[in-house]
Design a protein around this motif. Structure first.
Motif, PDB file in Angstrom:
ATOM      1  N   PRO A 178      -8.163 -67.735  23.778  1.00 55.14           N
ATOM      2  CA  PRO A 178      -7.447 -67.683  22.502  1.00 55.14           C
ATOM      3  C   PRO A 178      -7.754 -66.395  21.751  1.00 55.14           C
ATOM      4  N   LEU A 179      -6.703 -65.662  21.385  1.00 52.06           N
ATOM      5  CA  LEU A 179      -6.856 -64.442  20.597  1.00 52.06           C
ATOM      6  C   LEU A 179      -6.228 -64.581  19.213  1.00 52.06           C
ATOM      7  N   LEU A 180      -5.194 -65.402  19.080  1.00 52.68           N
ATOM      8  CA  LEU A 180      -4.596 -65.595  17.759  1.00 52.68           C
ATOM      9  C   LEU A 180      -5.619 -66.239  16.826  1.00 52.68           C
ATOM     10  N   PRO A 181      -5.547 -65.934  15.540  1.00 50.88           N
ATOM     11  CA  PRO A 181      -6.529 -66.481  14.600  1.00 50.88           C
ATOM     12  C   PRO A 181      -6.540 -68.004  14.611  1.00 50.88           C
ATOM     13  N   PRO A 182      -7.720 -68.628  14.432  1.00 43.85           N
ATOM     14  CA  PRO A 182      -7.787 -70.087  14.335  1.00 43.85           C
ATOM     15  C   PRO A 182      -6.875 -70.590  13.213  1.00 43.85           C
ATOM     16  N   GLY A 183      -6.244 -71.723  13.446  1.00 50.15           N
ATOM     17  CA  GLY A 183      -5.322 -72.268  12.469  1.00 50.15           C
ATOM     18  C   GLY A 183      -3.869 -71.961  12.780  1.00 50.15           C
ATOM     19  N   ILE A 184      -3.618 -71.126  13.795  1.00 51.94           N
ATOM     20  CA  ILE A 184      -2.250 -70.792  14.179  1.00 51.94           C
ATOM     21  C   ILE A 184      -1.723 -71.860  15.134  1.00 51.94           C
ATOM     22  N   LEU A 237      -0.002 -63.904  22.778  1.00 53.69           N
ATOM     23  CA  LEU A 237      -0.121 -62.752  21.900  1.00 53.69           C
ATOM     24  C   LEU A 237       1.063 -62.660  20.947  1.00 53.69           C
ATOM     25  N   VAL A 238       0.877 -61.894  19.878  1.00 49.48           N
ATOM     26  CA  VAL A 238       2.001 -61.423  19.073  1.00 49.48           C
ATOM     27  C   VAL A 238       2.323 -60.012  19.549  1.00 49.48           C
ATOM     28  N   PRO A 239       3.511 -59.486  19.244  1.00 48.50           N
ATOM     29  CA  PRO A 239       3.903 -58.174  19.777  1.00 48.50           C
ATOM     30  C   PRO A 239       2.916 -57.052  19.482  1.00 48.50           C
ATOM     31  N   ASP A 240       2.302 -57.062  18.293  1.00 49.24           N
ATOM     32  CA  ASP A 240       1.399 -55.977  17.944  1.00 49.24           C
ATOM     33  C   ASP A 240       0.178 -55.948  18.864  1.00 49.24           C
ATOM     34  N   VAL A 262       1.185 -63.858  30.284  1.00 53.62           N
ATOM     35  CA  VAL A 262       0.977 -63.311  28.946  1.00 53.62           C
ATOM     36  C   VAL A 262       2.194 -63.729  28.124  1.00 53.62           C
ATOM     37  N   ALA A 263       2.054 -64.824  27.384  1.00 55.52           N
ATOM     38  CA  ALA A 263       3.148 -65.320  26.558  1.00 55.52           C
ATOM     39  C   ALA A 263       3.110 -64.598  25.215  1.00 55.52           C
ATOM     40  N   VAL A 264       4.256 -64.102  24.787  1.00 58.31           N
ATOM     41  CA  VAL A 264       4.325 -63.335  23.541  1.00 58.31           C
ATOM     42  C   VAL A 264       5.377 -63.959  22.643  1.00 58.31           C
ATOM     43  N   GLY A 265       5.012 -64.212  21.388  1.00 57.82           N
ATOM     44  CA  GLY A 265       5.938 -64.803  20.439  1.00 57.82           C
ATOM     45  C   GLY A 265       5.591 -64.398  19.026  1.00 57.82           C
ATOM     46  N   GLY A 266       6.293 -64.990  18.070  1.00 60.64           N
ATOM     47  CA  GLY A 266       6.016 -64.723  16.662  1.00 60.64           C
ATOM     48  C   GLY A 266       6.939 -63.702  16.038  1.00 60.64           C
ATOM     49  N   ALA A 267       7.497 -62.810  16.840  1.00 60.50           N
ATOM     50  CA  ALA A 267       8.419 -61.788  16.339  1.00 60.50           C
ATOM     51  C   ALA A 267       9.136 -61.171  17.538  1.00 60.50           C
ATOM     52  N   ARG A 268      10.239 -60.501  17.243  1.00 63.59           N
ATOM     53  CA  ARG A 268      11.023 -59.863  18.307  1.00 63.59           C
ATOM     54  C   ARG A 268      10.230 -58.707  18.922  1.00 63.59           C
ATOM     55  N   ILE A 269      10.362 -58.533  20.229  1.00 65.96           N
ATOM     56  CA  ILE A 269       9.624 -57.493  20.948  1.00 65.96           C
ATOM     57  C   ILE A 269      10.561 -56.345  21.292  1.00 65.96           C
ATOM     58  N   ASP A 270      10.099 -55.132  21.059  1.00 66.99           N
ATOM     59  CA  ASP A 270      10.866 -53.945  21.426  1.00 66.99           C
ATOM     60  C   ASP A 270      11.057 -53.928  22.946  1.00 66.99           C
ATOM     61  N   PRO A 271      12.298 -53.780  23.450  1.00 64.21           N
ATOM     62  CA  PRO A 271      12.528 -53.752  24.897  1.00 64.21           C
ATOM     63  C   PRO A 271      11.705 -52.694  25.628  1.00 64.21           C
ATOM     64  N   LEU A 272      11.449 -51.554  24.967  1.00 65.42           N
ATOM     65  CA  LEU A 272      10.627 -50.510  25.595  1.00 65.42           C
ATOM     66  C   LEU A 272       9.203 -50.992  25.821  1.00 65.42           C
ATOM     67  N   LEU A 273       8.688 -51.826  24.925  1.00 64.50           N
ATOM     68  CA  LEU A 273       7.348 -52.385  25.091  1.00 64.50           C
ATOM     69  C   LEU A 273       7.323 -53.349  26.277  1.00 64.50           C
ATOM     70  N   LEU A 274       8.365 -54.160  26.429  1.00 67.16           N
ATOM     71  CA  LEU A 274       8.438 -55.066  27.575  1.00 67.16           C
ATOM     72  C   LEU A 274       8.451 -54.278  28.884  1.00 67.16           C
ATOM     73  N   ASP A 275       9.195 -53.165  28.926  1.00 71.23           N
ATOM     74  CA  ASP A 275       9.241 -52.337  30.127  1.00 71.23           C
ATOM     75  C   ASP A 275       7.869 -51.731  30.418  1.00 71.23           C
ATOM     76  N   ALA A 276       7.214 -51.248  29.367  1.00 71.81           N
ATOM     77  CA  ALA A 276       5.896 -50.628  29.551  1.00 71.81           C
ATOM     78  C   ALA A 276       4.886 -51.647  30.075  1.00 71.81           C
ATOM     79  N   ALA A 277       4.931 -52.878  29.543  1.00 67.76           N
ATOM     80  CA  ALA A 277       4.011 -53.921  29.997  1.00 67.76           C
ATOM     81  C   ALA A 277       4.266 -54.258  31.466  1.00 67.76           C
ATOM     82  N   ALA A 278       5.535 -54.340  31.845  1.00 65.80           N
ATOM     83  CA  ALA A 278       5.872 -54.634  33.245  1.00 65.80           C
ATOM     84  C   ALA A 278       5.378 -53.531  34.169  1.00 65.80           C
ATOM     85  N   ASP A 279       5.479 -52.268  33.738  1.00 62.61           N
ATOM     86  CA  ASP A 279       5.003 -51.151  34.553  1.00 62.61           C
ATOM     87  C   ASP A 279       3.500 -51.237  34.805  1.00 62.61           C
TER      88      ASP A 279
END
Length: 426
Positions: A178-184, A237-240, A262-279
């Motif tokens: 768990p990385l998100l703050p407790p209480g989330i 994770l959150v996108p940041d 690596v599940a990411v939610g909470g806000a929209r993710i920049d498509p370039l970030l998704l590509d970079a993570a996949a690389d």
């Protein structure tokens, strides 16, 4: 017996010595199955008044067992995120009528008479009306300053956690950090409860030990090293945080081949970030949900063709679009807010989207001006603008920051000599 306790008993019978919750003193499934029922009974006796109990706790083995036991005991809980301001915390406690707040470290007695020990803060508050069946009151981050108490049932919470497991499969139930703050709520339901149902290991380390002492200024190198050192296989994770992880991996050359999700939610993710993570080999899946749905509604299936979408419903709810493209969700929903039961019918999310021929949902924007930061925090710009313009030195303000880690503002001073820096600091 809840679905969670039933799962704990089954895992204890099948793999008694396997680790259920890892940390300073790991807890096996056999130990968890032995201590959970008497601790739940003890808590039911101690907090028998029926009032909700507020929780301000760090991650840890004791905190995890306390969470499970309170849920099993049928005690209404209010998890409070660490980033709430004192005013928001007071508002949440008053709004829910919580007279007891549990805080600080949780210690365990696991031998003759299993029990949890935690600090208690008592304060008299008027009782509030809660919708029937309320098990958890989750206060959103407060887009208008005062958080809103969303009431969720135990069955709803566990139904979503089980839907996450059914969607992903138990092969992802390895070692979850768990990385998100407790209480989330997202981490609690889709991380902790899903891991317990699937029979994985929840690595419950204090936030400071993993680089998350300040959730808005995470120590990304510490996080990266913890993931590697603890042989972590899944994250939420959150996108940041994903952006920070990608940058650190690029800079260091470190790769994380053990990660399967690596599940990411909470806000929209920049498509370039998704590509970079996949690389970099990160198995990112973008999800979508709101507190009103007990966190997750949809999750990407990991197919490269679906990258950028939030996937299909995980099965707990159905998704459709209004004529103007607004996303409407049917099925199990929240019970209402404190003092205000929910009206029947689908919930209009305020999000705009489209559904492709494969049934995948793509998020395309918001109907309102609400800002969603890259930490997944909802902020009404009018709230922050109102706080700024209450300062005599500031005549007008326009706040922005959608999809970013921090907010900034265009300010009009009230006079050429106005001390705007001091006004912003105030």
């Amino acid at each position: 017996m809840t679905q969670l306790l039933d799962a704990v008993m089954r895992h204890a019978e099948a793999r008694p010595e396997a680790i259920a919750i890892d940390g300073a003193e790991p807890i096996s499934w056999a130990t968890l199955a032995r201590v959970l029922p008497p601790i739940a009974q003890d808590l039911a006796t101690r907090f028998a008044g029926g009032r909700p109990i507020a929780l301000q706790l760090d991650q840890g083995i004791g905190e995890c067992i306390l969470d499970l036991a309170l849920l099993e005991a049928g005690i209404v809980t209010i998890p409070l995120p660490s980033f709430f301001t004192p005013a928001q915390t007071d508002h949440a406690l008053d709004a829910a009528g919580a007279e007891i707040r549990l805080f600080g470290p949780v210690t365990l007695s696991l031998e003759t008479q299993p029990a949890v020990h935690v600090n208690e803060d008592h304060r008299a508050r008027p009782a509030r009306n809660l919708p029937d069946g309320t098990a958890r009151i989750t206060f959103t981050s407060g887009s208008t300053g005062d958080p809103k108490g969303i009431c969720l049932s135990r069955d709803h919470l566990l139904r979503v956690a089980q839907a996450v497991v059914d969607t992903l499969g138990v092969h992802h139930a390895g070692r979850h950090l768990p990385l998100l703050p407790p209480g989330i709520l997202l981490e609690n339901v889709a991380g902790f409860h899903a891991t317990m149902l699937a029979g994985g290991t929840y690595v419950a380390l204090p936030q400071s030990a993993v680089g998350m002492a300040d959730p808005f200024r995470p120590d990304i190198m510490a996080i990266l090293n913890t993931i590697e050192r603890q042989a972590i296989t899944s994250l939420i994770l959150v996108p940041d945080y994903l952006a920070g992880l990608v940058a650190a991996m690029r800079a260091t050359g470190i790769r994380l081949p053990r990660l399967t999700l690596v599940a990411v939610g909470g806000a929209r993710i920049d498509p370039l970030l998704l590509d970079a993570a996949a690389d970099l080999g990160l198995p990112v899946r973008q999800g979508y949900g709101l507190t009103e749905y007990a966190s997750v509604v949809a999750l990407d299936d990991g197919d490269p063709a679906s990258r950028g979408s939030v996937g299909r419903s995980i099965g707990a709810n159905t998704i459709r679009l209004a004529e103007d493209g607004e996303i409407l969700i049917d099925g199990p929903l929240f019970l209402g807010t404190v003092g205000d039961p929910r009206a029947p019918g689908p919930l209009a999310t305020g999000d705009l989207g489209r559904i492709d021929d494969a049934g995948r949902l793509w998020i395309e924007g918001r109907k309102s001006a609400l800002i969603v930061t890259s930490h997944g925090r909802n902020v009404s710009p009018e709230w922050v603008e109102g706080v700024l313009t209450r300062q005599p030195a500031i005549f007008q303000a326009m706040v922005r920051g959608d999809g970013r880690a921090t907010l900034d503002a265009l300010l009009v001073p009230s006079s050429p000599s106005a001390d705007v820096d001091a006004a912003v600091d105030a």
